[in-house]
Design a protein around this motif. Sequence first.
Motif, PDB file in Angstrom:
ATOM      1  N   GLN A 136     -21.673  22.879  22.625  1.00  0.00           N
ATOM      2  CA  GLN A 136     -22.592  23.971  22.925  1.00  0.00           C
ATOM      3  C   GLN A 136     -22.140  24.801  24.118  1.00  0.00           C
ATOM      4  O   GLN A 136     -22.689  25.865  24.384  1.00  0.00           O
ATOM      5  CB  GLN A 136     -24.000  23.397  23.174  1.00  0.00           C
ATOM      6  CG  GLN A 136     -25.099  24.443  23.130  1.00  0.00           C
ATOM      7  CD  GLN A 136     -26.471  23.800  23.084  1.00  0.00           C
ATOM      8  OE1 GLN A 136     -26.605  22.630  22.740  1.00  0.00           O
ATOM      9  NE2 GLN A 136     -27.510  24.553  23.427  1.00  0.00           N
ATOM     10  N   ARG A 142     -24.187  27.141  31.140  1.00  0.00           N
ATOM     11  CA  ARG A 142     -25.398  27.525  30.421  1.00  0.00           C
ATOM     12  C   ARG A 142     -26.590  27.645  31.377  1.00  0.00           C
ATOM     13  O   ARG A 142     -27.454  28.502  31.205  1.00  0.00           O
ATOM     14  CB  ARG A 142     -25.690  26.516  29.303  1.00  0.00           C
ATOM     15  CG  ARG A 142     -24.722  26.658  28.128  1.00  0.00           C
ATOM     16  CD  ARG A 142     -25.083  25.781  26.953  1.00  0.00           C
ATOM     17  NE  ARG A 142     -24.698  24.391  27.134  1.00  0.00           N
ATOM     18  CZ  ARG A 142     -25.514  23.376  27.113  1.00  0.00           C
ATOM     19  NH1 ARG A 142     -26.821  23.559  26.962  1.00  0.00           N
ATOM     20  NH2 ARG A 142     -25.064  22.134  27.260  1.00  0.00           N
ATOM     21  N   ASP A 160     -30.731  24.946  26.988  1.00  0.00           N
ATOM     22  CA  ASP A 160     -30.585  24.316  25.677  1.00  0.00           C
ATOM     23  C   ASP A 160     -30.591  25.319  24.531  1.00  0.00           C
ATOM     24  O   ASP A 160     -30.211  24.982  23.410  1.00  0.00           O
ATOM     25  CB  ASP A 160     -31.706  23.302  25.454  1.00  0.00           C
ATOM     26  CG  ASP A 160     -31.559  22.069  26.332  1.00  0.00           C
ATOM     27  OD1 ASP A 160     -30.429  21.820  26.793  1.00  0.00           O
ATOM     28  OD2 ASP A 160     -32.569  21.378  26.564  1.00  0.00           O
ATOM     29  N   VAL A 163     -25.702  28.956  23.303  1.00  0.00           N
ATOM     30  CA  VAL A 163     -24.478  28.430  22.692  1.00  0.00           C
ATOM     31  C   VAL A 163     -23.335  29.336  23.111  1.00  0.00           C
ATOM     32  O   VAL A 163     -23.419  30.563  22.976  1.00  0.00           O
ATOM     33  CB  VAL A 163     -24.569  28.380  21.153  1.00  0.00           C
ATOM     34  CG1 VAL A 163     -23.285  27.783  20.559  1.00  0.00           C
ATOM     35  CG2 VAL A 163     -25.787  27.587  20.712  1.00  0.00           C
ATOM     36  N   SER A 303     -33.017  27.134  17.409  1.00  0.00           N
ATOM     37  CA  SER A 303     -32.427  26.281  18.437  1.00  0.00           C
ATOM     38  C   SER A 303     -32.470  24.811  18.043  1.00  0.00           C
ATOM     39  O   SER A 303     -31.471  24.084  18.135  1.00  0.00           O
ATOM     40  CB  SER A 303     -33.153  26.505  19.772  1.00  0.00           C
ATOM     41  OG  SER A 303     -32.524  25.781  20.804  1.00  0.00           O
ATOM     42  N   TYR A 306     -30.101  24.149  15.150  1.00  0.00           N
ATOM     43  CA  TYR A 306     -28.706  24.084  15.564  1.00  0.00           C
ATOM     44  C   TYR A 306     -28.364  22.730  16.169  1.00  0.00           C
ATOM     45  O   TYR A 306     -27.321  22.139  15.866  1.00  0.00           O
ATOM     46  CB  TYR A 306     -28.407  25.194  16.586  1.00  0.00           C
ATOM     47  CG  TYR A 306     -27.137  24.935  17.371  1.00  0.00           C
ATOM     48  CD1 TYR A 306     -25.886  25.158  16.803  1.00  0.00           C
ATOM     49  CD2 TYR A 306     -27.189  24.414  18.671  1.00  0.00           C
ATOM     50  CE1 TYR A 306     -24.718  24.895  17.507  1.00  0.00           C
ATOM     51  CE2 TYR A 306     -26.029  24.146  19.382  1.00  0.00           C
ATOM     52  CZ  TYR A 306     -24.799  24.388  18.795  1.00  0.00           C
ATOM     53  OH  TYR A 306     -23.650  24.111  19.485  1.00  0.00           O
ATOM     54  N   ARG A 307     -29.226  22.206  17.033  1.00  0.00           N
ATOM     55  CA  ARG A 307     -28.917  20.952  17.729  1.00  0.00           C
ATOM     56  C   ARG A 307     -28.781  19.770  16.759  1.00  0.00           C
ATOM     57  O   ARG A 307     -28.099  18.798  17.066  1.00  0.00           O
ATOM     58  CB  ARG A 307     -29.984  20.671  18.786  1.00  0.00           C
ATOM     59  CG  ARG A 307     -29.798  21.520  20.034  1.00  0.00           C
ATOM     60  CD  ARG A 307     -30.628  20.982  21.196  1.00  0.00           C
ATOM     61  NE  ARG A 307     -32.057  21.184  20.967  1.00  0.00           N
ATOM     62  CZ  ARG A 307     -32.710  22.284  21.305  1.00  0.00           C
ATOM     63  NH1 ARG A 307     -32.059  23.293  21.857  1.00  0.00           N
ATOM     64  NH2 ARG A 307     -34.015  22.406  21.084  1.00  0.00           N
ATOM     65  N   ALA A 310     -25.077  20.282  15.904  1.00  0.00           N
ATOM     66  CA  ALA A 310     -24.168  20.782  16.940  1.00  0.00           C
ATOM     67  C   ALA A 310     -22.861  20.007  16.998  1.00  0.00           C
ATOM     68  O   ALA A 310     -21.794  20.574  17.277  1.00  0.00           O
ATOM     69  CB  ALA A 310     -24.855  20.746  18.309  1.00  0.00           C
ATOM     70  N   GLN A 315     -15.896  23.218  20.366  1.00  0.00           N
ATOM     71  CA  GLN A 315     -16.029  24.349  21.276  1.00  0.00           C
ATOM     72  C   GLN A 315     -14.755  25.199  21.202  1.00  0.00           C
ATOM     73  O   GLN A 315     -13.644  24.700  21.338  1.00  0.00           O
ATOM     74  CB  GLN A 315     -16.251  23.860  22.702  1.00  0.00           C
ATOM     75  CG  GLN A 315     -16.320  24.969  23.753  1.00  0.00           C
ATOM     76  CD  GLN A 315     -17.353  26.031  23.402  1.00  0.00           C
ATOM     77  OE1 GLN A 315     -17.010  27.175  23.133  1.00  0.00           O
ATOM     78  NE2 GLN A 315     -18.626  25.629  23.381  1.00  0.00           N
TER      79      GLN A 315
END
Length: 440
Positions: A136, A142, A160, A163, A303, A306-307, A310, A315
């Motif tokens: 993420q 972040r 959180d 991304v 959100s 997505y988690r 993830a 990355q």
Amino acid sequence: MALELDNKNNHLYMRVYHYYKDLILSGKLKPGAKMPSLRRCAAELQISRTSVETAYLLLAADGYIISRAQSGYYITDIAKKQTAPVPSPKKSEPPIRYDFASSGVDKESFHFDIWRRYIKNALRQDERLLSYGEPQGELELREVLSSYIHERRNVLCSPDDIVIGAGIQSLLHILCPLFSDRKTVSFPNPSFLQGISIFEDHGFTIHYRDKDSEIIYVSPAHMTKWGEIMPTSRRMELIRHASEQGSIILEDDYENEFVYMQRPTPSLQSLAGGQGVVYLGSFSRLLLPSIRLSFMVLPPELSGQYRLHADRYNQTASKMEQIALCQFIRDGHLVAQTRRLRRLYSGKLKELHRAVRTVFGEDAKIRIGSAGISLALTLPCPLSGKAFQKLALQHGIRVGILPEKKEELDLILSCSSSPTSDFLPGCQILYQIWQSAYHG
């Protein structure tokens, strides 16, 4: 055998290898022909059998010969497959003297020495650099981004919800699977080629300026190539309509930091209270195009989704650059960089406008928005846009062209990477080209 064994520059086995390789590729040794036995070859060359065997093994490994049990080595048909590629003739492109179409940055816009210092500091964090980056994005970055975009754009989010990725395209690749129940996406116009390509690759149907699409991609601070901004009233109307239709808005905040002639307009994400809007941001324009760091802020309904997945994504952004950017923002350099760029590009855009007005006259139709780094110049012209661009290139000038209108050209002139000293002479040559085309 015409083999230079007295040459001391290579090992014996490599000279044997190259000798037979050249014979095979030249066709002097035909496919299917049997190679001399190891003993015979060693005797004829008066070298050790070990050197010959090593050369044969290399030839076999590279596909030039093949070993057959109890029989020996035979030539393959590799020569037929390895036809030398015919070099394509190089086009003699004229040198570009005046580039009004560049999307690059001014070489004076960035303090390389400051960024270099932060990169060096990031390289000293040995333990962090020994591991892969967080899917993420680095948590510290972040956290910093969450505060920064709330302060600058009033974007409502937690770390959180953010991304990080290497460019907007990489983020759209992550985002598209989250829209499995949606099939249509609308873009402002076909110039959003990179985003359109990603959605097409994922099977979406592309529309343009269709507010009834299930996904609406907008760039409110880049509504036109010459920097028109979506007003607040239009933003509120879009949010209400999307909410009623159950559509998701993708807000690409491209060039919002380059708003010169009015106060920045609130982001769609903040006006929508963080609901139903995916906020996309990038640092390529603020820093350097080669620093591929972008981010998206997911609304609550995406959100959490997505988690759940993830860990499926690696990355794509450099961990070292994420560490450097985190401290760069903390120390206030990004805010200072934004102020610097606004002063630089607003001044350059005014100079370009002055040069165009001076050369093309007071009656020339020039459009300039409240943001961005370009202006639009409309000229009557019998040539097509492509024909005019080609003619300009022959004189060493690059220009952008908007979609064509009959007997009229809309030129897009950018001030981004050219020095101000080029504006007047570049416009003068452009004027001569236009006059020649118009009266020619």
